[in-house]
Design a protein around this motif. Structure first.
Motif, PDB file in Angstrom:
ATOM      1  N   VAL A   1       0.863  -1.181   0.000  1.00  0.00           N
ATOM      2  CA  VAL A   1       0.000   0.000   0.000  1.00  0.00           C
ATOM      3  C   VAL A   1       0.899   1.229   0.000  1.00  0.00           C
ATOM      4  O   VAL A   1       1.718   1.401   0.899  1.00  0.00           O
ATOM      5  CB  VAL A   1      -0.935   0.030   1.224  1.00  0.00           C
ATOM      6  CG1 VAL A   1      -1.819   1.274   1.189  1.00  0.00           C
ATOM      7  CG2 VAL A   1      -1.791  -1.222   1.271  1.00  0.00           C
ATOM      8  N   THR A   2       0.754   2.058  -1.003  1.00  0.00           N
ATOM      9  CA  THR A   2       1.560   3.267  -1.125  1.00  0.00           C
ATOM     10  C   THR A   2       0.667   4.436  -1.502  1.00  0.00           C
ATOM     11  O   THR A   2      -0.524   4.264  -1.820  1.00  0.00           O
ATOM     12  CB  THR A   2       2.654   3.102  -2.191  1.00  0.00           C
ATOM     13  OG1 THR A   2       2.031   2.956  -3.479  1.00  0.00           O
ATOM     14  CG2 THR A   2       3.535   1.888  -1.908  1.00  0.00           C
ATOM     15  N   LYS A   3       1.239   5.614  -1.496  1.00  0.00           N
ATOM     16  CA  LYS A   3       0.504   6.794  -1.942  1.00  0.00           C
ATOM     17  C   LYS A   3       0.057   6.622  -3.386  1.00  0.00           C
ATOM     18  O   LYS A   3      -1.053   7.047  -3.760  1.00  0.00           O
ATOM     19  CB  LYS A   3       1.395   8.033  -1.803  1.00  0.00           C
ATOM     20  CG  LYS A   3       0.731   9.322  -2.277  1.00  0.00           C
ATOM     21  CD  LYS A   3       1.679  10.503  -2.160  1.00  0.00           C
ATOM     22  CE  LYS A   3       1.034  11.771  -2.690  1.00  0.00           C
ATOM     23  NZ  LYS A   3       1.975  12.932  -2.614  1.00  0.00           N
ATOM     24  N   SER A   4       0.892   5.973  -4.194  1.00  0.00           N
ATOM     25  CA  SER A   4       0.548   5.777  -5.604  1.00  0.00           C
ATOM     26  C   SER A   4      -0.629   4.824  -5.765  1.00  0.00           C
ATOM     27  O   SER A   4      -1.542   5.079  -6.545  1.00  0.00           O
ATOM     28  CB  SER A   4       1.768   5.253  -6.363  1.00  0.00           C
ATOM     29  OG  SER A   4       1.438   4.971  -7.704  1.00  0.00           O
ATOM     30  N   THR A   5      -0.627   3.697  -5.029  1.00  0.00           N
ATOM     31  CA  THR A   5      -1.723   2.734  -5.173  1.00  0.00           C
ATOM     32  C   THR A   5      -3.041   3.287  -4.657  1.00  0.00           C
ATOM     33  O   THR A   5      -4.113   2.827  -5.057  1.00  0.00           O
ATOM     34  CB  THR A   5      -1.402   1.430  -4.435  1.00  0.00           C
ATOM     35  OG1 THR A   5      -1.264   1.689  -3.031  1.00  0.00           O
ATOM     36  CG2 THR A   5      -0.121   0.802  -4.958  1.00  0.00           C
ATOM     37  N   LEU A   6      -2.980   4.268  -3.753  1.00  0.00           N
ATOM     38  CA  LEU A   6      -4.192   4.884  -3.222  1.00  0.00           C
ATOM     39  C   LEU A   6      -4.577   6.159  -3.946  1.00  0.00           C
ATOM     40  O   LEU A   6      -5.519   6.844  -3.547  1.00  0.00           O
ATOM     41  CB  LEU A   6      -4.005   5.191  -1.730  1.00  0.00           C
ATOM     42  CG  LEU A   6      -3.797   3.991  -0.800  1.00  0.00           C
ATOM     43  CD1 LEU A   6      -3.537   4.464   0.622  1.00  0.00           C
ATOM     44  CD2 LEU A   6      -4.981   3.041  -0.842  1.00  0.00           C
ATOM     45  N   SER A   7      -3.843   6.487  -5.008  1.00  0.00           N
ATOM     46  CA  SER A   7      -4.064   7.773  -5.673  1.00  0.00           C
ATOM     47  C   SER A   7      -5.439   7.883  -6.308  1.00  0.00           C
ATOM     48  O   SER A   7      -5.980   8.984  -6.437  1.00  0.00           O
ATOM     49  CB  SER A   7      -2.984   8.004  -6.735  1.00  0.00           C
ATOM     50  OG  SER A   7      -3.050   7.008  -7.748  1.00  0.00           O
ATOM     51  N   GLU A   8      -6.032   6.759  -6.703  1.00  0.00           N
ATOM     52  CA  GLU A   8      -7.352   6.831  -7.328  1.00  0.00           C
ATOM     53  C   GLU A   8      -8.427   7.248  -6.337  1.00  0.00           C
ATOM     54  O   GLU A   8      -9.554   7.563  -6.725  1.00  0.00           O
ATOM     55  CB  GLU A   8      -7.726   5.499  -7.965  1.00  0.00           C
ATOM     56  CG  GLU A   8      -8.022   4.390  -6.980  1.00  0.00           C
ATOM     57  CD  GLU A   8      -8.576   3.149  -7.657  1.00  0.00           C
ATOM     58  OE1 GLU A   8      -9.652   3.257  -8.270  1.00  0.00           O
ATOM     59  OE2 GLU A   8      -7.928   2.104  -7.582  1.00  0.00           O
ATOM     60  N   LEU A   9      -8.078   7.264  -5.036  1.00  0.00           N
ATOM     61  CA  LEU A   9      -9.028   7.709  -4.024  1.00  0.00           C
ATOM     62  C   LEU A   9      -8.983   9.214  -3.803  1.00  0.00           C
ATOM     63  O   LEU A   9      -9.785   9.741  -3.028  1.00  0.00           O
ATOM     64  CB  LEU A   9      -8.743   6.986  -2.697  1.00  0.00           C
ATOM     65  CG  LEU A   9      -8.796   5.456  -2.737  1.00  0.00           C
ATOM     66  CD1 LEU A   9      -8.411   4.881  -1.394  1.00  0.00           C
ATOM     67  CD2 LEU A   9     -10.169   4.972  -3.156  1.00  0.00           C
ATOM     68  N   ASP A  10      -8.052   9.893  -4.440  1.00  0.00           N
ATOM     69  CA  ASP A  10      -7.984  11.345  -4.317  1.00  0.00           C
ATOM     70  C   ASP A  10      -9.202  11.971  -4.980  1.00  0.00           C
ATOM     71  O   ASP A  10      -9.699  11.478  -6.000  1.00  0.00           O
ATOM     72  CB  ASP A  10      -6.708  11.889  -4.958  1.00  0.00           C
ATOM     73  CG  ASP A  10      -5.456  11.420  -4.229  1.00  0.00           C
ATOM     74  OD1 ASP A  10      -5.569  11.068  -3.044  1.00  0.00           O
ATOM     75  OD2 ASP A  10      -4.371  11.396  -4.863  1.00  0.00           O
ATOM     76  N   VAL A  11      -9.653  13.079  -4.426  1.00  0.00           N
ATOM     77  CA  VAL A  11     -10.877  13.703  -4.925  1.00  0.00           C
ATOM     78  C   VAL A  11     -10.731  14.125  -6.380  1.00  0.00           C
ATOM     79  O   VAL A  11     -11.689  14.048  -7.169  1.00  0.00           O
ATOM     80  CB  VAL A  11     -11.270  14.903  -4.037  1.00  0.00           C
ATOM     81  CG1 VAL A  11     -10.220  15.993  -4.091  1.00  0.00           C
ATOM     82  CG2 VAL A  11     -12.633  15.443  -4.428  1.00  0.00           C
ATOM     83  N   ASN A  12      -9.541  14.533  -6.774  1.00  0.00           N
ATOM     84  CA  ASN A  12      -9.327  14.931  -8.168  1.00  0.00           C
ATOM     85  C   ASN A  12      -9.494  13.747  -9.111  1.00  0.00           C
ATOM     86  O   ASN A  12     -10.043  13.886 -10.217  1.00  0.00           O
ATOM     87  CB  ASN A  12      -7.937  15.550  -8.328  1.00  0.00           C
ATOM     88  CG  ASN A  12      -7.747  16.187  -9.690  1.00  0.00           C
ATOM     89  OD1 ASN A  12      -8.534  17.040 -10.093  1.00  0.00           O
ATOM     90  ND2 ASN A  12      -6.715  15.778 -10.403  1.00  0.00           N
ATOM     91  N   LYS A  13      -9.023  12.581  -8.674  1.00  0.00           N
ATOM     92  CA  LYS A  13      -9.193  11.379  -9.506  1.00  0.00           C
ATOM     93  C   LYS A  13     -10.661  10.954  -9.557  1.00  0.00           C
ATOM     94  O   LYS A  13     -11.143  10.473 -10.590  1.00  0.00           O
ATOM     95  CB  LYS A  13      -8.324  10.242  -8.951  1.00  0.00           C
ATOM     96  CG  LYS A  13      -6.835  10.456  -9.098  1.00  0.00           C
ATOM     97  CD  LYS A  13      -6.425  10.361 -10.556  1.00  0.00           C
ATOM     98  CE  LYS A  13      -4.907  10.466 -10.703  1.00  0.00           C
ATOM     99  NZ  LYS A  13      -4.210   9.289 -10.183  1.00  0.00           N
ATOM    100  N   ILE A  14     -11.363  11.112  -8.456  1.00  0.00           N
ATOM    101  CA  ILE A  14     -12.785  10.762  -8.435  1.00  0.00           C
ATOM    102  C   ILE A  14     -13.561  11.623  -9.425  1.00  0.00           C
ATOM    103  O   ILE A  14     -14.384  11.136 -10.199  1.00  0.00           O
ATOM    104  CB  ILE A  14     -13.344  10.920  -7.011  1.00  0.00           C
ATOM    105  CG1 ILE A  14     -12.725   9.884  -6.068  1.00  0.00           C
ATOM    106  CG2 ILE A  14     -14.865  10.807  -7.005  1.00  0.00           C
ATOM    107  CD1 ILE A  14     -13.136  10.051  -4.623  1.00  0.00           C
ATOM    108  N   ILE A  15     -13.282  12.911  -9.407  1.00  0.00           N
ATOM    109  CA  ILE A  15     -14.010  13.834 -10.276  1.00  0.00           C
ATOM    110  C   ILE A  15     -13.754  13.535 -11.751  1.00  0.00           C
ATOM    111  O   ILE A  15     -14.643  13.717 -12.588  1.00  0.00           O
ATOM    112  CB  ILE A  15     -13.607  15.287  -9.936  1.00  0.00           C
ATOM    113  CG1 ILE A  15     -14.184  15.674  -8.570  1.00  0.00           C
ATOM    114  CG2 ILE A  15     -14.093  16.254 -11.001  1.00  0.00           C
ATOM    115  CD1 ILE A  15     -13.760  17.049  -8.110  1.00  0.00           C
ATOM    116  N   HIS A  16     -12.565  13.066 -12.084  1.00  0.00           N
ATOM    117  CA  HIS A  16     -12.210  12.841 -13.484  1.00  0.00           C
ATOM    118  C   HIS A  16     -12.282  11.368 -13.891  1.00  0.00           C
ATOM    119  O   HIS A  16     -11.773  10.998 -14.949  1.00  0.00           O
ATOM    120  CB  HIS A  16     -10.805  13.382 -13.756  1.00  0.00           C
ATOM    121  CG  HIS A  16     -10.717  14.871 -13.702  1.00  0.00           C
ATOM    122  ND1 HIS A  16     -10.486  15.555 -12.530  1.00  0.00           N
ATOM    123  CD2 HIS A  16     -10.875  15.816 -14.666  1.00  0.00           C
ATOM    124  CE1 HIS A  16     -10.471  16.855 -12.777  1.00  0.00           C
ATOM    125  NE2 HIS A  16     -10.711  17.044 -14.062  1.00  0.00           N
TER     126      HIS A  16
END
Length: 673
Positions: free
Chosen positions: A109-124
């Motif tokens: 588990v890293t910042k990269s693997t969790l990046s899709e949970l960022d709000v910016n990724k959710i919106i796009h």
């Protein structure tokens, strides 16, 4: 499941073959799935409905003060010089040789693997933003299923095993450890601490990050570790305080467990428990990240839904302009279907300009229609289309079962029940109503299926008086007779009970199997269950099984075609009413009405005839038939209307009824969000 990295998206009812699960019975909550691997020796209880994410209030992050003197225990101690340590050191030689030739492993588990949970990724995320229109329970969860999940778990196990071996090498032979790793930061522990720090930085406010740099200075911690003076207990206590300051209260117990594992493992030199604490640490961080993401989805849902059409039109228009998508096949498809579907006055009145599209859409979910006949414009709705086709097939096959039952019931309605009673003795199993179909199934699973699957296809039913699971329904069957139907109410009750028992029996089959295969695999069990509700003699069972087999999921069967045509007509009638009611609604209101006002859930049941002044009933049998069909057809019509209206709003001007050239000439507009 912290070891797995980020999850996909779970959506009630539909399962994705990428990162999304849509279908079907609801799995354990994502909290249980995260903790499953973090607590390998314990069984966690499934949590209920996901609790609302909440913070306990702002608290400052206090930096950990690491001691400059040797700590009292754990990895801070000097290495052992005993003969046992020497033997263990030799046992580590093969591991150290392997480490020299391998690249450092990445934490699971890293910042990269969790990046899709960022709000910016959710919106796009276009697929997520489309799916959020249809599932009020859509949320992120770890993706641990299938081959992808297995590979993730294997990679995670490799990392944790490597970390355990590295720490053990440090304990038993520090010279060998230092010769291999020295003061470098390319081994598992510093990589893990860096990952922990990066993830925490995404979870705490900007004002607290300065304290994070002090408390979790990875470079300083690793220098102290190499000299044997790192105070891991204080680090664990500091991490515990940080997490409790920013996680939901329901995570506190998990954080305490993590702290206990890290402390005990360090004090007792138990590297496995110490590593288990680190696994729990990553799992807690992943759960916190999921909490935040799911909280953001709930808050953003109304805005995302209202902006769906605008967002998707811009998304697909850009793909068309970049020549990554060709609208020509969709245009050709619409031109073709427009030649086959006439302008029925009822459709024109209900659908308006969408008449051709909705008549074609209604036809597309029939089992006899080629499942691959739809154009690429349905790329985000393929799972929903497949589920509608599966539900339609189930409805048709259930109706076939009931119609064959009605024919058998009429034939033997006045069968002499006393002769059957005198010639056979009912078994204990058949003397009671078939209210729980799963209790009659053997535990043998399908060929190639999982040995642990509880809802496997039945291989046989237990009917002999001795209760042998190996008995064949055909050679050990003793049928109890049914008393002659004395009234219309009795006939209605019997039909309702049979229908619901067939649904219950169907639900015992494997949900992973294809619909056609599932029905074919259960034909004997279904035939036997139908037989129980009639006075037909046992010797007719084989013939009835063959008759049922000749119609179930058989597209060429006259009875199947008749029932399918009837359901198509009923669905079209209901669809006209739904579209007429829905087409003036905004996106958010449409979502609320279509997903919150369904009359039936995914499990089909029948509660008997319902009064209706709009339909003419010519007989009790027709009334019973209409009642058992009504719920399923209404639910499918609601789902189809919802999906079709959103699809038409996005694609009507891009591919179907509009001028694509004029749309292409419009310059890009800024996103609404």
């Amino acid at each position: 499941m912290g070891d797995q990295g980020t999850g996909g998206i779970e959506s009630r009812g539909v399962e994705s073959n990428t990162t999304r699960r849509m279908s079907e019975p609801r799995p354990n909550t994502h909290d249980d799935q995260i903790k499953q691997q973090a607590k390998e020796t314990k069984t966690s209880n499934a949590e209920g409905e996901e609790q609302k994410y909440a913070q306990t209030g702002p608290r400052l992050l206090l930096p950990v003060h690491t001691s400059n003197t040797a700590a009292n225990g754990g990895l801070s101690r000097n290495p052992s010089t005993s003969s046992n340590a020497s033997r263990e050191s030799r046992n580590m030689f093969e591991f150290s040789q392997r480490c020299r030739s391998s690249r450092p492993l990445e934490p699971p588990v890293t910042k990269s693997t969790l990046s899709e949970l960022d709000v910016n990724k959710i919106i796009h995320n276009p697929k997520l933003r489309h799916d959020i229109n249809f599932d009020p329970d859509l949320h992120f969860r770890p993706n641990v299923d299938g081959e992808k999940g297995r590979r993730k778990q294997e990679k995670a196990n490799q990392f944790w095993n490597a970390l355990t071996e590295q720490l053990q090498l440090f304990i038993v032979d520090r010279d060998e450890f230092m010769s291999r790793f020295g003061q470098g930061e390319e081994w598992c522990l510093p990589l893990l601490l860096k990952s922990v720090k990066e993830i925490i930085q995404t979870l705490v406010p900007q004002r607290d990050r300065m304290y994070l740099d002090e408390g979790l200075n990875v470079e300083l911690i690793m220098q102290q570790f190499g000299r044997g003076i790192a105070d891991l207990e204080k680090l664990a206590s500091w991490l515990s305080g940080v997490l409790k300051s920013h996680c939901a209260p329901m995570r506190d117990e998990w954080v305490d467990e993590m702290h206990s594992q890290l402390t005990n493992g360090n004090n007792t030199n138990d590297m496995e428990e110490l590593v288990q604490g680190m696994r729990s640490l990553l799992s807690v961080l992943e759960a916190m990240k999921l909490d935040v993401a799911n909280h953001q989805i709930r808050c953003l849902r109304p805005i995302l839904i209202e902006d769906t059409v605008h967002f998707e039109q811009r998304f697909f228009l850009k793909k068309i302009r970049d020549r990554k998508m060709d609208p020509s096949p969709a245009q050709a498809w619409y031109l073709t279907v427009s030649q086959y579907y006439s302008r029925d006055p009822a459709s024109v009145q209900a659908f308006g300009e969408m008449g051709i599209f909705f008549e074609a859409l209604c036809k597309m979910i029939l089992p006899s229609t080629d499942p691959y006949s739809h154009p690429d414009t349905f790329v985000f709705d393929e799972e929903r289309m497949a589920k509608l086709r599966s539900d339609m097939l189930d409805a048709i096959n259930l109706e076939i079962c009931m119609r064959l039952f009605e024919g058998l019931e009429r034939k033997y309605r006045y069968y002499d029940s006393m002769s059957s009673i005198n010639s056979s003795v009912p078994t204990p199993f058949l003397a009671t109503p078939f209210s729980d179909a799963s209790g009659f199934l053997s535990s043998r699973s399908d060929d190639g299926g999982s040995d642990n699957m509880a809802t496997s296809r039945p291989s046989s039913l237990v009917f002999s008086s001795s209760g042998s699971a190996q008995s064949s329904p055909r050679n050990s069957l003793v049928l109890p007779t049914q008393p002659a139907t004395s009234s219309a109410d009795d006939q209605q009750t019997k039909s309702k009970d049979l229908y619901n028992s067939l649904v219950a029996l169907l639900q015992t089959s494997s949900t992973s199997s294809r619909s056609i295969s599932r029905w074919k695999a259960m034909k004997d069990s279904l035939a036997l269950q139908i037989f129980r509700y009639t006075n037909a003699p046992a010797q007719d069972l084989l013939q009835f099984e063959d008759e049922l087999d000749s119609h179930l999921s058989e597209l060429a069967s006259p009875l199947f075609q008749q029932v399918e045509q009837y359901y198509h007509y009923r669905l079209l009638v209901e669809l006209r009413q739904r579209v007429k009611d829905f087409k003036g609604l905004t996106g958010a209101v449409l979502f609320s009405v279509a997903t919150g006002g369904r009359l039936h859930g995914p499990t089909r049941s029948w509660d008997g005839p319902r009064e209706s002044v709009s339909r003419e009933r010519t007989s009790l049998e027709n009334a019973i038939r209409e009642a058992r069909e009504e719920g399923g057809v209404e639910d499918m019509a609601t789902r189809l209307a919802h999906m079709g209206l959103l699809h038409w709003r996005v694609w009507s001007h891009l591919a179907y009824a509009g001028d694509l050239e004029s749309v292409m000439a419009v310059p890009d507009m800024p996103m609404a969000i």
